[in-house]
Design a protein around this motif. Structure first.
Motif, PDB file in Angstrom:
ATOM      1  N   GLY A  75      -9.565  -5.899   2.694  1.00 43.47           N
ATOM      2  CA  GLY A  75      -9.237  -5.858   1.766  1.00 43.47           C
ATOM      3  C   GLY A  75      -8.609  -4.798   2.088  1.00 43.47           C
ATOM      4  O   GLY A  75      -9.413  -3.360   1.973  1.00 43.47           O
ATOM      5  N   ILE A  76      -7.632  -4.765   1.395  1.00 45.09           N
ATOM      6  CA  ILE A  76      -6.572  -2.966   0.631  1.00 45.09           C
ATOM      7  C   ILE A  76      -6.972  -2.733  -0.788  1.00 45.09           C
ATOM      8  O   ILE A  76      -6.721  -3.699  -1.415  1.00 45.09           O
ATOM      9  N   VAL A  77      -7.529  -1.219  -0.665  1.00 48.44           N
ATOM     10  CA  VAL A  77      -7.027  -0.983  -2.310  1.00 48.44           C
ATOM     11  C   VAL A  77      -6.129  -0.281  -2.242  1.00 48.44           C
ATOM     12  O   VAL A  77      -5.401   0.709  -1.523  1.00 48.44           O
ATOM     13  N   GLY A  78      -4.590  -0.388  -3.429  1.00 42.30           N
ATOM     14  CA  GLY A  78      -4.245   0.101  -3.856  1.00 42.30           C
ATOM     15  C   GLY A  78      -2.637  -0.617  -2.671  1.00 42.30           C
ATOM     16  O   GLY A  78      -2.531  -0.923  -1.438  1.00 42.30           O
ATOM     17  N   THR A  79      -1.406  -0.827  -3.114  1.00 38.09           N
ATOM     18  CA  THR A  79      -0.436  -2.013  -2.715  1.00 38.09           C
ATOM     19  C   THR A  79       0.750  -0.770  -2.757  1.00 38.09           C
ATOM     20  O   THR A  79       1.494  -1.498  -3.459  1.00 38.09           O
ATOM     21  N   ALA A 118      -7.762  -9.546   0.715  1.00 39.22           N
ATOM     22  CA  ALA A 118      -7.775  -9.226  -0.110  1.00 39.22           C
ATOM     23  C   ALA A 118      -6.784  -8.077  -0.490  1.00 39.22           C
ATOM     24  O   ALA A 118      -6.798  -6.896   0.305  1.00 39.22           O
ATOM     25  N   LEU A 119      -6.185  -8.033  -2.052  1.00 39.94           N
ATOM     26  CA  LEU A 119      -6.078  -6.582  -1.944  1.00 39.94           C
ATOM     27  C   LEU A 119      -6.603  -5.875  -3.681  1.00 39.94           C
ATOM     28  O   LEU A 119      -7.020  -7.113  -4.577  1.00 39.94           O
ATOM     29  N   CYS A 120      -6.333  -5.317  -3.697  1.00 37.24           N
ATOM     30  CA  CYS A 120      -6.284  -4.354  -5.290  1.00 37.24           C
ATOM     31  C   CYS A 120      -5.216  -3.195  -5.728  1.00 37.24           C
ATOM     32  O   CYS A 120      -5.135  -2.319  -4.605  1.00 37.24           O
ATOM     33  N   ASP A 121      -5.024  -3.364  -6.953  1.00 29.72           N
ATOM     34  CA  ASP A 121      -4.642  -2.400  -7.507  1.00 29.72           C
ATOM     35  C   ASP A 121      -4.733  -2.235  -9.497  1.00 29.72           C
ATOM     36  O   ASP A 121      -4.873  -3.603  -9.600  1.00 29.72           O
ATOM     37  N   ILE A 122      -4.233  -1.357  -9.764  1.00 33.75           N
ATOM     38  CA  ILE A 122      -4.395  -0.720 -11.275  1.00 33.75           C
ATOM     39  C   ILE A 122      -3.049  -1.613 -11.352  1.00 33.75           C
ATOM     40  O   ILE A 122      -2.996  -1.852 -12.768  1.00 33.75           O
ATOM     41  N   ASN A 144      -7.147 -15.710  -6.644  1.00 37.49           N
ATOM     42  CA  ASN A 144      -8.095 -15.552  -6.631  1.00 37.49           C
ATOM     43  C   ASN A 144      -8.437 -14.046  -5.753  1.00 37.49           C
ATOM     44  O   ASN A 144      -9.575 -14.320  -5.884  1.00 37.49           O
ATOM     45  N   ARG A 145      -8.064 -14.216  -5.017  1.00 45.35           N
ATOM     46  CA  ARG A 145      -8.202 -12.606  -4.062  1.00 45.35           C
ATOM     47  C   ARG A 145      -7.254 -11.723  -4.111  1.00 45.35           C
ATOM     48  O   ARG A 145      -6.547 -11.208  -3.000  1.00 45.35           O
ATOM     49  N   ARG A 146      -7.039 -10.629  -5.673  1.00 44.38           N
ATOM     50  CA  ARG A 146      -6.211 -10.846  -5.908  1.00 44.38           C
ATOM     51  C   ARG A 146      -6.707  -9.242  -7.170  1.00 44.38           C
ATOM     52  O   ARG A 146      -6.986 -10.221  -7.773  1.00 44.38           O
ATOM     53  N   PHE A 147      -7.370  -8.905  -6.749  1.00 41.62           N
ATOM     54  CA  PHE A 147      -8.286  -7.414  -7.689  1.00 41.62           C
ATOM     55  C   PHE A 147      -7.460  -6.857  -8.172  1.00 41.62           C
ATOM     56  O   PHE A 147      -6.767  -5.948  -8.102  1.00 41.62           O
ATOM     57  N   LEU A 148      -7.292  -6.200  -9.791  1.00 42.25           N
ATOM     58  CA  LEU A 148      -7.042  -5.130 -10.279  1.00 42.25           C
ATOM     59  C   LEU A 148      -8.667  -3.863 -10.332  1.00 42.25           C
ATOM     60  O   LEU A 148      -8.493  -2.824 -10.764  1.00 42.25           O
ATOM     61  N   ASP A 149      -9.995  -4.823 -10.488  1.00 40.90           N
ATOM     62  CA  ASP A 149     -11.006  -3.623  -9.829  1.00 40.90           C
ATOM     63  C   ASP A 149     -11.550  -3.157  -8.801  1.00 40.90           C
ATOM     64  O   ASP A 149     -11.789  -4.548  -8.398  1.00 40.90           O
ATOM     65  N   TYR A 150     -11.610  -2.452  -8.010  1.00 44.70           N
ATOM     66  CA  TYR A 150     -12.155  -2.380  -6.963  1.00 44.70           C
ATOM     67  C   TYR A 150     -13.619  -2.863  -7.106  1.00 44.70           C
ATOM     68  O   TYR A 150     -13.864  -3.551  -5.049  1.00 44.70           O
ATOM     69  N   ASN A 151     -14.171  -2.861  -7.142  1.00 44.60           N
ATOM     70  CA  ASN A 151     -15.586  -3.099  -7.446  1.00 44.60           C
ATOM     71  C   ASN A 151     -15.726  -5.174  -7.309  1.00 44.60           C
ATOM     72  O   ASN A 151     -16.608  -5.283  -6.421  1.00 44.60           O
ATOM     73  N   GLU A 152     -14.285  -5.527  -7.502  1.00 45.07           N
ATOM     74  CA  GLU A 152     -13.755  -7.316  -7.223  1.00 45.07           C
ATOM     75  C   GLU A 152     -13.799  -7.289  -5.487  1.00 45.07           C
ATOM     76  O   GLU A 152     -14.335  -8.213  -5.487  1.00 45.07           O
ATOM     77  N   LEU A 153     -12.861  -6.661  -5.789  1.00 47.69           N
ATOM     78  CA  LEU A 153     -12.831  -6.710  -4.527  1.00 47.69           C
ATOM     79  C   LEU A 153     -13.799  -6.107  -3.309  1.00 47.69           C
ATOM     80  O   LEU A 153     -13.955  -7.273  -2.266  1.00 47.69           O
TER      81      LEU A 153
END
Length: 92
Positions: free
Chosen positions: A7-11, A35-39, A56-65
C-alpha cells in the motif's frame, strides 16, 4: 511464493514522477501494489486508474490504508515531515 501486497501512501511526484516508486515495484516479481492513499482525491484517482486499483482500495486517510486487509507493507511516499507519524502508525 506469495506476493507481498504493498500500500502506497502518497501518489504525487515521488510515486509516479521523478522518484518512481511504481517502476521499482514493477521490477520485483514478488511485490504487488494493492492500495493507494493520498489527501488529494484527484491525484489518488489518477494513480488508481493508472494502476488498476479498485476504488474500495483508494483511501484519503492513511489509517484506512493501514487497516486494509489487502496490505502487507506500507510505503510512505509523502513529504519527509509526515514520514514519522505514518510509519509509526503502520508499525503499530
Amino acid at each position: 511464493m506469495k506476493k507481498v501486497r504493498v500500500g502506497i501512501v502518497g501518489t504525487g511526484n515521488i510515486t509516479i514522477g521523478w522518484g518512481d516508486h511504481l517502476n521499482s515495484y514493477n521490477q520485483v516479481d514478488y511485490c504487488e501494489i494493492t492500495a493507494l492513499c493520498d489527501i488529494d482525491k484527484e491525484k489518488l484517482d489518477k494513480a488508481g486508474e493508472l494502476l488498476g486499483i479498485p476504488e474500495n482500495r483508494r483511501f484519503l486517510d492513511y489509517n484506512e490504508l493501514i487497516a486494509c486487509e489487502d496490505v502487507d507493507v506500507v510505503d510512505v511516499a509523502t513529504w519527509n515531515s509526515n514520514h514519522c507519524e505514518i510509519s509509526e502508525a503502520a508499525a503499530r
